[in-house]
Scaffold this active site. Structure first.
Site, PDB file in Angstrom:
ATOM      1  N   CYS A 117      21.793  -0.248  -6.083  1.00 55.68           N
ATOM      2  CA  CYS A 117      21.407  -1.636  -5.909  1.00 55.68           C
ATOM      3  C   CYS A 117      22.409  -2.569  -6.583  1.00 55.68           C
ATOM      4  O   CYS A 117      23.222  -2.166  -7.384  1.00 55.68           O
ATOM      5  CB  CYS A 117      20.017  -1.894  -6.478  1.00 55.68           C
ATOM      6  SG  CYS A 117      18.730  -0.931  -5.683  1.00 55.68           S
TER       7      CYS A 117
ATOM      8  N   HIS B 221      21.990   5.150  -9.757  1.00 55.20           N
ATOM      9  CA  HIS B 221      21.323   3.905 -10.106  1.00 55.20           C
ATOM     10  C   HIS B 221      22.395   2.855 -10.379  1.00 55.20           C
ATOM     11  O   HIS B 221      23.542   3.182 -10.668  1.00 55.20           O
ATOM     12  CB  HIS B 221      20.483   4.070 -11.376  1.00 55.20           C
ATOM     13  CG  HIS B 221      19.218   4.857 -11.186  1.00 55.20           C
ATOM     14  ND1 HIS B 221      18.111   4.342 -10.568  1.00 55.20           N
ATOM     15  CD2 HIS B 221      18.899   6.115 -11.554  1.00 55.20           C
ATOM     16  CE1 HIS B 221      17.144   5.254 -10.568  1.00 55.20           C
ATOM     17  NE2 HIS B 221      17.603   6.341 -11.153  1.00 55.20           N
TER      18      HIS B 221
END
Length: 494
Positions: free
Chosen positions: A369, A326
């Site tokens: 991301c 993440h």
């Protein structure tokens, strides 16, 4: 889009106080004016749908978890149709969740003391506030409270409840100095993440293309160029233009593969094992020694990188580091949901810190991301035929990710391949792996088996093209390589 019948059932179980709490928590994603007049959860859900916040279950899951409705979480988890998740960074701000925690812990007596101590010209409105959440909204309206202005709130809480004041103090201590970063990383606060998204498209993500699945034209007629040790002495032009790859093994490829997250703010990253397998296969075939570290905390990530930076690279031609996790702007996350700045991953390998790596290529591939925004598309002029779209039922997730370009150390011989451009999400299929890593491995394999002498820049340009052609959860993805390579790097199987 989440099933309306499920949302209706959740609405029936929520009372007016809980609906008000949900509205408060959403004030950073929906304007306060648009939240006025909402009496039931159905009205709120409609607003959230307009903002595309209910395309997946994760945002609602975090809302319900925050207000302690575990029974309703079970309803969502039982809905088998929700197959997508994301690694996108929280849309629910930690500032607002900190205020909710104060509300949750505040007694009626302390609420009345707070209202009395807050001295402002809107005394009548303050007296009409029934909950601490109402008080916070009024304070925000008059400019006495914001995510960067917590002094008055803290001072009042010091007068009435030391524990409540400590909650604010921890948030203030964890605040980043820049105005664009409002996230806090303390044990007190619960990180929230916008997760599963459903897709409105037709067939795509393809699984990793193994060597046996490549087109026959690549066959066994591999050209190894300088990636193969030969008895021939390279020409002066070759030596000047290409990185030397002659050692066996070529070097080390380290994969940090974070799948299982210990907290409640970030979901487990299903499908990431497929990425690790694909990277292991490709770089083993390139002649690298591959080491995979699964599920590292932020501290352990830093420790492994620091240890790697002290390695003697005299007998290595190159270094490859892949991080699957993440993330958000400027960082990736350990499994403890604590951040690791990208700079900390690359700094130990600068020439000054690792002199035996000087003049050698250092490749970093980051699957995560760089923010919570979506990459959208525009029709070229003249328009080109629409690419084959992703199947609606495809189990896609978003990988929210790290690193603004200015934080990347632009020293010689670095290449950093990002899954997406700054501020945007990347996507991961829960079955076949992430869009970026799988396409990267596919194109590396294709190039390795080709008779062409394609360098890594050409390979990554094709990755950009193929990933950008797809549609994922109705959105686009645009990878971004950044490099200061001083020569061409050609990777061939050995």
């Amino acid at each position: 889009m989440m099933d309306r019948r499920l949302l209706s059932r959740i609405d029936e179980e929520l009372d007016s106080t809980e609906v008000a709490a949900l509205c408060f928590l959403c004030r950073d994603v929906i304007s306060g004016k648009r939240l006025e007049g909402i009496k039931d959860a159905k009205q709120l859900f409609l607003k959230l749908e307009e903002r595309e916040l209910l395309q997946n279950k994760f945002f609602l899951t975090q809302l319900l978890r925050t207000i302690h409705r575990a029974d309703l979480l079970n309803l969502i988890e039982a809905d088998s149709r929700q197959t997508e998740e994301t690694d996108a960074r929280p849309m629910l701000s930690e500032y607002r969740m900190m205020l909710y925690k104060i509300y949750d812990d505040m007694t009626r007596e302390n609420l009345e003391k707070f209202k009395f101590l807050f001295n402002n010209e809107q005394r009548r409105k303050m007296e009409m506030c029934n909950t601490a959440l109402d008080v916070f909204v009024e304070m925000e309206k008059v400019g006495s409270l914001s995510n960067t202005n917590l002094t008055e709130l803290h001072e009042i809480l010091l007068e009435i409840d030391q524990q409540l004041a400590t909650t604010v103090q921890k948030y203030m201590q964890g605040m980043r100095p820049t105005s664009t970063q409002k996230h806090v990383h303390t044990q007190t606060l619960l990180p929230v993440s916008m997760d599963p998204q459903r897709i409105n498209n037709t067939p795509q993500p393809q699984p990793f293309l193994s060597m046996s699945e490549t087109q026959p034209s690549y066959g066994a007629e591999s050209v190894y160029s300088d990636a193969q040790s030969t008895t021939e002495t390279p020409s002066l032009s070759d030596s000047a233009d290409y990185y030397d790859l002659t050692h066996k093994p070529r070097g080390l490829c380290v994969v940090i593969n974070n799948e299982d997250f210990s907290g409640t703010g970030l979901q487990n990253r299903r499908g990431t094992q497929e990425d690790a397998k694909a990277l292991n296969k490709v770089f083993t075939n390139f002649g690298f020694e591959v080491v995979i570290h699964n599920n590292l905390t932020a501290r352990n990530m830093r420790a492994e990188i620091e240890k790697l930076g002290k390695r003697n690279f005299v007998n290595d031609d190159a270094l490859v580091v892949c991080v699957l996790s993440h993330g958000e702007n400027e960082c990736v996350y350990g499994t403890d949901e604590q951040p690791v700045v990208l700079r900390d991953l690359t700094l130990p390998f600068k020439s000054g810190s690792a002199p035996t790596l000087a003049g050698k290529p250092k490749l970093f591939f980051i699957q995560a991301c760089q923010g919570s925004s979506y990459q959208e598309g525009a029709v070229p002029c003249p328009p080109t035929p629409a690419p084959e779209e992703v199947e609606r039922t495809s189990p896609l997730e978003e990988d929210a990710g790290p690193v603004r370009s200015e934080t990347v150390p632009w020293d010689a011989d670095f290449l950093i391949g990002m899954a997406t451009v700054p501020e945007c999400k990347s996507f991961r299929n829960t079955v076949t792996g992430s869009i970026y890593i799988q396409e990267l491995c596919k194109q590396l394999t294709k190039s390795a088996l080709s008779s062409e002498k394609d360098d890594i820049h050409s390979v990554l340009t094709r990755v950009n093209r193929e990933v950008s052609r797809g549609r994922y959860l109705t959105h686009k993805q645009m990878p971004q390589p950044k490099y200061t390579l001083t020569k061409k790097l050609v990777l061939k199987y050995i």
